[in-house]
Design an enzyme around this catalytic site. Structure first.
Site, PDB file in Angstrom:
ATOM      1  N   ARG A  81      -8.531  -7.195  10.468  1.00  0.00           N
ATOM      2  CA  ARG A  81      -8.368  -6.683   9.122  1.00  0.00           C
ATOM      3  C   ARG A  81      -9.672  -6.173   8.507  1.00  0.00           C
ATOM      4  NH1 ARG A  81      -3.867  -8.911   6.400  1.00  0.00           N
ATOM      5  NH2 ARG A  81      -4.505  -7.757   4.540  1.00  0.00           N
ATOM      6  N   HIS A 108       1.154  -0.476  11.644  1.00  0.00           N
ATOM      7  CA  HIS A 108       0.490  -1.386  10.707  1.00  0.00           C
ATOM      8  C   HIS A 108       1.513  -1.946   9.723  1.00  0.00           C
ATOM      9  CE1 HIS A 108      -3.347  -2.867   9.157  1.00  0.00           C
ATOM     10  NE2 HIS A 108      -2.927  -2.621   7.923  1.00  0.00           N
ATOM     11  N   TYR A 164       2.662  12.779  -4.111  1.00  0.00           N
ATOM     12  CA  TYR A 164       2.142  14.031  -4.667  1.00  0.00           C
ATOM     13  C   TYR A 164       1.030  14.641  -3.821  1.00  0.00           C
ATOM     14  CZ  TYR A 164       4.531  12.350  -8.859  1.00  0.00           C
ATOM     15  OH  TYR A 164       5.470  11.888  -9.745  1.00  0.00           O
TER      16      TYR A 164
END
Length: 741
Positions: A33, A79, A124
């Site tokens: 991580r 993931h 967006y």
């Protein structure tokens, strides 16, 4: 009778279970991580984002796609974590103010330097990989890295990327794991490449030599690195430390223009900090602030001084010390090494380990290519045999039910060669193909020899690696943005420095009321006082200096001169802001900076020289400055000014003694030494410190007398002597004054 069976279970102490569970979680966070790998400089989520985008065909030359498409592929295939965390990791790799060499080309709102988290939602924005990302992906399909199953075992993903450059240093990164963290600053590509190539060619090169090629980090937002080179060298030796960054500015038409900010510093936050000081009246020399940042000038903050007399260097030094215009960047070179273990490494270890990784990668790439060349040569040998016997090959194919074994036996071909012959199209059965095959054979034979020569020589392998690093540095490198300069340590302006410096006269009454009048030509004794009160003493100085008040017990107090009430009124009692002991009365004031010297004396005839800084006290109860002794009081402090200063002391018996100030001890507190010899019941009533050229005026009732420098010679004597008696009529001296000539 029915029997029951108990489910088998494992029993273990809670301590053992908790310890194992915690360690498993800790290692997962550390390895999967938070920390980057030394090979490609990427964390798992970053690696998976870049790989998923390459699988979607989002190269630098392709049309960008919605970021949500990429995030969906990443969390769905590789993931299995939150989409917002994945998208945020993606955003950071696209921000040119966060990454020195961004991996993602973002279209739309991907945040600003003022607010990096102000990016638009992933539905967006659009994105694709940058050209620089090719340094991580170009060799991926060439057998260069290990592959592992994804979380559900349906797909494979690369364990690391075959990085062509030390990306771990180029873009750096931060991360917090369990019990450890990493903070790797970004660096300049050309400098890293030069240091890496030098180490490649000189494996015994020491850290000092490497620092000549790689002198310091290089941040995407520019600014100045003011950390000394010796400290940065120490940082690279230890693997951790602090790099200090300072904003850069220019002067345009009298205005201060800040054009670069420290790494990860918000310009809006800096302006907010400066505006806060202005609102608190701590920056009287600044009249206005503006933010003129735009697309062409990402950082352009304007600070407008109040006048052209403002010392801009001192102002900026204050702002560097009190705002985000100067910042310390923590460095902790903690990475996962080739052995799979996290460790803080120094610069030489990181470059050495990356070169080992790169040698392994290039060796695997060359071996993969060599295998492909040998396979193709093998097939070409079979095709050439077929072309030389084309008529017989066609006959076997037309007449035999199973032509493959017949051809293998007849021409001594292998199964692979025979399959290639049988897969030929009719249009390739031309005489011209034989020439093409022989030409391809010659090219592949030459390549085979080259590959085998490189694989068989460490020197040639290192040369190839060095040439590729230099080529990539030339293609993707740029000039350094963060200049290394030597600067003095930033120092915040004191409260006195920030205040306007105006001439004032501080007046103290006998009942302890104080006020300040503007200017030095003030008739302090002629001011109006409260009924029953009268003038006691005064001090001249400036509004931004330190005011020290002394009481009869010898305790000193400090007040801000600029906060004193105006002399237009009758002032305010000192007891409203100070807490003197019962029975103590205020006897004098002194005004100056912390180095201003003065004489403290008691009516018992003891005195010493000191500075206002030594006797200053912010405590309302003051501090013990002068030990007055039994049945004695402190006298008003006498400022020491001018050249060859002397002390003149007068007793209640009319004795006057003048002596050099240098004969007094210099103390920060205490009783001092005997100044003048006193008879029984005799006390010191007045004291003055004056330059040798000044005139001393002595007041006794309505009479006064002046003593010029030469006229005081008769009263001069050694310390602790008796002095000389004043003329008749001056046995009851009330005060003295000093006039500069």
């Amino acid at each position: 009778m029915a029997t029951t069976t108990e489910h088998e279970s494992e029993r273990q102490p809670l301590r053992t279970f908790a310890e194992k569970a915690y360690l498993d979680y800790a290692m997962y966070v550390i390895l999967d991580r938070a920390l980057p790998h030394v090979g490609d400089g990427l964390k798992p989520v970053q690696r998976r984002i870049v790989y998923a985008m390459s699988e979607l065909g989002l190269s630098a030359a392709s049309k960008p796609k919605k970021a949500a498409r990429t995030v969906g592929d990443v969390i769905g295939k590789f993931h299995p974590h939150g989409d917002s965390a994945c998208y945020e990791a993606m955003v950071i790799m696209a921000q040119p103010f966060s990454y020195r060499y961004p991996l993602i080309d973002g279209h739309g709102n991907w945040g600003t330097a003022d607010d990096p988290k102000s990016f638009a939602a992933m539905r967006y924005t659009e994105s694709r990989l940058t050209a620089y990302a090719a340094t991580l992906l170009s060799e991926l399909g060439q057998g260069t890295v290990e592959w592992q199953p994804n979380f559900d075992g349906t797909l494979n993903e690369p364990v690391t990327m075959p990085a062509r450059l030390p990306n771990v240093l180029l873009n750096g990164g931060t991360g917090i794991a369990v019990g450890m963290a990493t903070d790797i600053p970004p660096h300049n590509l050309r400098e890293v490449a030069d240091a890496t190539v030098h180490l490649l060619n000189n494996p015994d090169a020491d850290l000092d030599t490497l620092c000549e090629y790689l002198p310091a980090p290089d941040f995407p937002t520019g600014a100045e690195i003011i950390t000394p080179a010796e400290e940065i060298r120490e940082l690279y030796a230890k693997g951790n430390g602090i790099v200090r960054l300072r904003a850069t500015y220019t002067i345009e038409n009298g205005e201060i223009v800040i054009d670069a900010l420290p790494y990860q510093t918000s310009g809006a936050r800096v302006l907010e900090q400066i505006a806060g000081q202005m609102a608190a009246k701590k920056l009287p020399m600044v009249s206005d602030l503006r933010d003129e940042s735009d697309h062409e000038n990402p950082t352009r903050l304007i600070i407008v001084p109040r006048s052209n007399r403002v010392d801009t260097d001192a102002l900026m030094a204050h702002l560097f010390a009190t705002t985000g215009l100067e910042k310390g960047i923590r460095v902790n070179l903690n990475v996962i090494g080739l052995d799979g273990a996290p460790r803080v490494k120094n610069l030489r270890e990181i470059l050495t380990e990356w070169l080992t990784y790169r040698r392994q990668t290039v060796t695997r790439r060359l071996e993969h290519r060599l295998d492909a060349v040998l396979d193709r040569l093998h097939i070409l040998e079979g095709l050439l045999t077929a072309y030389l016997n084309i008529d017989e090959v066609i006959h076997i194919i037309r007449t035999e039910d199973e032509p493959k074994p017949v051809m293998m036996e007849r021409f001594g071909l292998t199964g692979t060669q025979t399959d290639a012959v049988l897969d030929l199209r009719l249009r390739h059965l031309m005489k011209l193909e034989e020439f093409k095959i022989r030409g391809e054979q010659e090219e592949l034979e030459a390549e085979r020899k080259t590959l085998e020569a490189i694989l068989g020589s460490r020197k040639k392998l290192d040369k190839l690696i060095g040439d590729e690093i230099k080529a990539d540095a030339e293609k993707y490198g740029d000039a350094r943005r963060s200049r290394m300069v030597e600067r003095d340590q930033a120092k915040a302006l004191s409260e006195a420095d920030l205040l306007p410096s105006e001439p004032i006269t501080v007046v103290l009454s006998r009942q302890g009321w104080i006020r300040a009048a503007k200017g030095h030509d003030v008739d302090a004794a002629g001011l109006s006082f409260r009924s029953g009160d009268d003038y006691l003493t005064h001090a001249v100085g400036r509004s931004n200096q330190t005011l020290v008040v002394l009481d009869s017990t010898g305790r000193s107090y400090t007040l801000a001169a600029h906060k004193l009430p105006s002399a237009r009124g009758q002032g305010e009692p000192l007891t409203g802001s100070l807490n003197p002991a019962d029975g103590a009365r205020f006897v004098g004031v002194a005004l100056g900076d912390e180095n201003t010297r003065c004489v403290l004396a008691s009516t018992a005839g003891n005195a010493f020289a000191t500075t206002l800084g030594d006797i200053s006290s912010r405590n309302k109860s003051g501090k013990a400055a002068l030990s007055v002794g039994k049945n004695a009081d402190a006298l008003a402090p006498a400022p020491i000014e001018g050249e060859d200063p002397e002390v003149c002391v007068i007793t209640s018996a009319g004795q006057l003694l003048c002596l050099p100030v240098d004969e007094l001890p210099a103390l920060s507190k205490g009783k001092g030494n005997k100044l003048i010899s006193l008879n029984k019941d005799e006390q010191v009533v007045a004291l003055a410190a004056l330059p040798a050229s000044a005139v001393l005026t002595i007041y006794s009732g309505k009479r006064h007398m002046t003593l010029k420098a030469g006229e005081r010679d008769a009263y001069r004597g050694p310390r602790a002597s008796r002095g000389k008696r004043l003329p008749r009529g001056f046995t009851q001296v009330q005060s003295v004054s000093v006039e500069q000539r």
